[in-house]
Design a protein around this motif. Sequence first.
Motif, PDB file in Angstrom:
ATOM      1  N   ARG A 325       0.829  -1.209   0.000  1.00 38.43           N
ATOM      2  CA  ARG A 325       0.000   0.000   0.000  1.00 38.43           C
ATOM      3  C   ARG A 325       0.861   1.256   0.000  1.00 38.43           C
ATOM      4  NH1 ARG A 325      -3.097  -3.206   3.582  1.00 38.43           N
ATOM      5  NH2 ARG A 325      -2.107  -2.176   5.368  1.00 38.43           N
ATOM      6  N   LYS A 326       1.929   1.202   0.807  1.00 34.79           N
ATOM      7  CA  LYS A 326       2.824   2.354   0.859  1.00 34.79           C
ATOM      8  C   LYS A 326       3.487   2.589  -0.488  1.00 34.79           C
ATOM      9  CE  LYS A 326       6.638   4.217   3.632  1.00 34.79           C
ATOM     10  NZ  LYS A 326       7.561   3.939   4.746  1.00 34.79           N
ATOM     11  N   LEU A 327       3.904   1.474  -1.123  1.00 29.50           N
ATOM     12  CA  LEU A 327       4.551   1.577  -2.428  1.00 29.50           C
ATOM     13  C   LEU A 327       3.576   2.105  -3.482  1.00 29.50           C
ATOM     14  CD1 LEU A 327       7.346   1.007  -3.614  1.00 29.50           C
ATOM     15  CD2 LEU A 327       6.522  -1.248  -4.304  1.00 29.50           C
ATOM     16  N   MET A 328       2.320   1.634  -3.421  1.00 31.16           N
ATOM     17  CA  MET A 328       1.312   2.120  -4.357  1.00 31.16           C
ATOM     18  C   MET A 328       1.028   3.596  -4.151  1.00 31.16           C
ATOM     19  SD  MET A 328       0.499  -0.270  -6.439  1.00 31.16           S
ATOM     20  CE  MET A 328      -1.001   0.399  -7.100  1.00 31.16           C
ATOM     21  N   THR A 329       1.018   4.007  -2.851  1.00 32.03           N
ATOM     22  CA  THR A 329       0.801   5.428  -2.569  1.00 32.03           C
ATOM     23  C   THR A 329       1.932   6.273  -3.139  1.00 32.03           C
ATOM     24  OG1 THR A 329      -0.398   4.861  -0.549  1.00 32.03           O
ATOM     25  CG2 THR A 329       0.434   7.113  -0.741  1.00 32.03           C
ATOM     26  N   LEU A 330       3.179   5.790  -2.909  1.00 33.99           N
ATOM     27  CA  LEU A 330       4.327   6.520  -3.459  1.00 33.99           C
ATOM     28  C   LEU A 330       4.283   6.558  -4.990  1.00 33.99           C
ATOM     29  CD1 LEU A 330       7.267   5.273  -1.202  1.00 33.99           C
ATOM     30  CD2 LEU A 330       6.241   7.559  -1.248  1.00 33.99           C
TER      31      LEU A 330
END
Length: 457
Positions: A325-330
């Motif tokens: 999720r963090k990677l997708m947000t970034l």
Amino acid sequence: MNLRQILLAIRSRYKIALVLFAVTAGAALSVSFRLPVRYTATASVMVDAGPRDTLTAMIMPHNLTTQIEIIESDRVSRKVIEQLKLKEDPAVKEGWLKATNGAGTLDAWLIGLLRGSIKIERSSDSNILLISSKGADPDFAAHTANAYAQAYIDTIVEMKVEPAKQYVAWFENQVKVLENNLERAQTQLSQYQKTHGIVEKDERMDEEGAKLRDLSAQLTVIQGQTSDSRSKQIAGDDTLPDVMQNALISGLKTDIARREASLQETALNLGQNHPQYQRMASEISALKRQLDVETRNVARSYSSASSVGLSKEADLKRAIEAQKRKLMTLRSARDGMDVLQRDVVAAAQALDSVNTRLNQTALESQVTGANVSMLTPAVAPLAPSSPKPMRVMAILSIALGILVGLGSAVGFEMLDRRVRSTEDLAEMLQIPVLGVVKRVRAHPRTPLIGLARPRLR
């Protein structure tokens, strides 16, 4: 009428022809004496129809008919009036007031006079235009022709420069708009980077991707260990490697085996009811209970390891999902920043393009040359162009008188036809002529009865 009939008619009406000849020739000569003297001065300009500069995407008209219409336009005539300073001449104002009684405008009256005094012609099949001016003063005629040529050249320059100036103003407005667009796009990009904590050379995507790969690797290892522990638990406690390799358990098994062998020997020698046999059996039972306890303790460690593995596996899965999720947000933030960066680049490119066109058009608006140049300026003529010299006018008057006289004789004959030949009679009666009676003059002494009969032929 054939030629013979025309000649007969002229011979019969020669008096009328002579009178009209004299009147016409005399009148023509009289008029030629009273014609005002006019001088004609001619200036020539050359129109270059070759390829022209297209900085302002403007195509100048090169058709010579169009060029002639430009020379005859009110715009060129007004420039001529300004160059010759005709409106400042009191005699010109007086002539205007006398001719129009103050009606209309002085400009319109002067434009009409100038147009009537000039004539524009094309020199054979070339791109040279001849601007001729006719007037009573040879110097004024030359000045007028040169003024028209120069005004025409100035007008062509203005026709090229004025649109360029308009383009410059338009491009300047567009530059301001595009500068505002670029500034707005840069501001949006900066605010977006600050909001999402992104710098231009951000390596967080690589770091977070590496973390996700490391967590995935750890999950794979834990899943392998947990699966191995569970498979060993299913196979049984005795087959566990730790159980088989445990020194205490091995010692207990050896001791139990040795004691069981002794117990069997005692049973053979003393019997099962013997106190020694009972004591030995009791010791073996105690050793077996101890072996079971130690085995369960070792197996319990596998169960604990499996539970811990499952817990770690769940934790790693949650960490991996969070990392994703963090990677997708970034990644989404980076995509949004890429869009804003493209907007900034597009705005900068548009601004550069318009600035380039603005510079080119600004240069074009300062051009003072044209595709028209003065070839030969007009000079004051030494001889008048009209009226023609007296000898020429006399010849023209005589020729005109002859044409009028002869034409009048033929015209009167057409209006009042007479029979002047056998051809006329045959044409009138529509029958052939069989003979002609010739007129014979009678002798004075010949009696009337003795007249000879007319001969027929």
